[in-house]
Scaffold this motif. Structure first.
Motif, short mmCIF file in Angstrom:
data_model
loop_
_atom_site.label_atom_id
_atom_site.label_comp_id
_atom_site.label_asym_id
_atom_site.label_seq_id
_atom_site.Cartn_x
_atom_site.Cartn_y
_atom_site.Cartn_z
N GLU A 330 46.53 38.33 36.39
CA GLU A 330 45.41 37.41 36.27
C GLU A 330 45.21 37.10 34.79
O GLU A 330 45.78 37.76 33.93
CB GLU A 330 44.15 38.07 36.84
N LYS A 365 40.38 42.68 28.91
CA LYS A 365 40.89 42.55 30.27
C LYS A 365 42.38 42.29 30.13
O LYS A 365 42.79 41.23 29.66
CB LYS A 365 40.19 41.40 30.99
N ASN A 369 46.67 43.49 37.41
CA ASN A 369 45.86 43.81 38.58
C ASN A 369 46.71 44.62 39.55
O ASN A 369 47.74 44.14 40.02
CB ASN A 369 45.34 42.53 39.24
N SER A 374 41.36 45.34 38.56
CA SER A 374 41.68 44.82 37.24
C SER A 374 41.77 45.97 36.25
O SER A 374 40.87 46.81 36.18
CB SER A 374 40.61 43.83 36.78
#
Length: 436
Positions: A330, A365, A369, A374
């Motif tokens: 992601e 982040k 994933n 996450s």
């Protein structure tokens, strides 16, 4: 200058000889490994801030920093600005834990070697650094089928770069880096089968190797100006377009026996897989685009605070050879907050007043994933810049404490401590001598 270079290369050799594993993270199992390059020690000590530029530190994340006066430069008695030379390394200690147990791991790595040369309105930079790193040993046990899988991986992606910057106007500079990526990733999976709790004589091992290479570029803009007599505004922007790497792949299967005492593996025979027949001998690996933007204010040669945001289209990452049913990608992002403080940069009576004190934090982040979780990172950092020699050379020490991942869904949480060291050396190469 020669003496200083000798010191740098001695330090570099020491760092490389101390340890070769660039990471000990289980998350380097995925894709092309963990991202190693997060800026210089000075950047990382401020939570990862990478847009701040000055005349005495190399900035490897924004090529616009190579050029110009960088405005409000510490003066060098009216002579030419210094050539900047920097080398850095780090040591990481990690506590690993999940719902079923815990473990410890450590790694030591060389981080970067770079040179920045200002020439009038232009400036040039070049260097070498590890970009991603793979280093893991994992085990998975299926008690119902009496099968144990052991996974091992090493390698990573390196980056050599050559960049140029240009000063458009006072305080405004632009730049571009041309980067050549190269390296290899090797991994193996051994399937241990047991009969009544006793391992059978022969086991099977899958071996994979990918040799990676390719070009990409990084664009940068830096701007700074005085808001009033004391306050300075500093900002920066970088953009790296999407690019692709060529991945030349090999795969084989081996029958092995294992020494029960040492765990050493001995090959009995090996069969190479015809990857060309299934279209996997040479694949393209997509490196996603990313951009960063940051801004802050401060008093020149005294203090600075700022914030930076980075976004990467990690969802575009793809390579057929590394596909997984439980892993998706992601879009990734990072928010950094940090700054520095210098009590009195020109103090001659008190050394500690000339030390640069840095601190910051980051929220990241990663873009990975796993099992619908996450994978995120958090780090809080501290550092000091210790003046050494003349011409504002310095040794930089950094400490970062943080965590990566989670224990949810049987995943692994890493609690890490990173120690960083760099030498940032400055000297004048292009000056007219009064005497021969």
């Amino acid at each position: 200058m020669i003496k200083k270079l000798v010191v740098v290369f001695i330090a570099l050799i020491a760092i490389q000889s101390y340890g070769q594993e660039g990471t000990a993270s289980p998350y380097s199992f995925y894709g092309i490994g963990n991202l190693k390059f997060k800026g210089t020690v000075e950047n990382r000590s401020m939570g990862g801030l990478s847009f701040y530029t000055d005349s005495i530190h190399v900035n490897l994340r924004n090529p616009a920093s190579y050029s110009g006066d960088n405005v409000n430069v510490i003066p060098f008695n009216g002579e030419s600005r210094p050539v900047k030379f920097s080398v850095g390394g780090s040591y990481s200690s990690t506590d690993l834990k999940n719902d079923s147990g815990s473990d410890k791991a450590s790694s030591t790595t060389f981080n970067y070697l770079a040179l920045s040369v200002p020439v009038g309105r232009f400036g040039f930079g070049f260097g070498l650094l590890p970009y991603t790193s793979v280093g893991y040993k994992l085990e998975s046990l299926n008690e119902d089928d009496d099968i144990e899988n052991r996974f091992k991986g090493e390698g990573g992606l390196n980056k050599a770069f050559l960049g140029i910057g240009y000063q458009i106007a006072k305080g405004l500079t632009i730049g571009i880096d041309f980067q050549y990526n190269f390296g290899n990733i090797q991994n193996s999976t051994v399937e241990y089968q047991y009969d009544g709790g006793v391992p059978i004589q022969y086991q099977s091992r899958e071996n994979n190797r990918s040799d990676l290479s390719g070009l990409n570029m990084n664009l940068g803009i830096a701007y700074k100006t005085m808001l009033n007599e004391k306050l300075e505004f500093v900002s920066g922007f970088t953009f790296m377009p999407e690019s692709s790497l060529s991945s030349k792949n090999q795969r084989s299967f081996s029958t092995i026996t294992t020494n029960g005492t040492t765990g050493q593996e001995f090959e009995v025979n090996t069969i190479n897989t015809d990857l060309e027949a299934i279209g996997l001998q040479e694949t393209d690996l997509i490196l996603p685009s990313k951009f960063s933007i940051g801004a802050g204010i401060g008093k020149p040669r005294s203090w600075f605070v700022g914030a930076e945001y980075e976004s990467q289209k990690t969802s575009d990452f793809f390579n057929e050879l590394y596909s997984s049913n439980v892993t998706t990608y992601e879009d990734g992002s990072r928010v950094s907050l940090g700054g520095f403080f210098i009590p009195q940069y020109n103090s001659f009576s008190n050394y500690l007043k000339r030390v640069v004190y840095r601190a910051g934090m980051r929220f990241e982040k990663t873009g990975l994933n796993i099992n619908n979780e996450s994978i995120k990172e958090f780090g809080i950092s501290f550092g000091v810049g210790l003046p050494v020699g003349s011409y504002f050379s310095n040794a930089n020490l950094g400490l970062e404490i943080g965590k990566r991942g989670t224990t949810n869904n049987n995943l692994i949480q890493e609690n890490f401590i990173n120690f960083q060291l760099s030498l940032s050396l400055n000297d004048r190469w292009f000056q007219k001598r009064k005497y021969d």
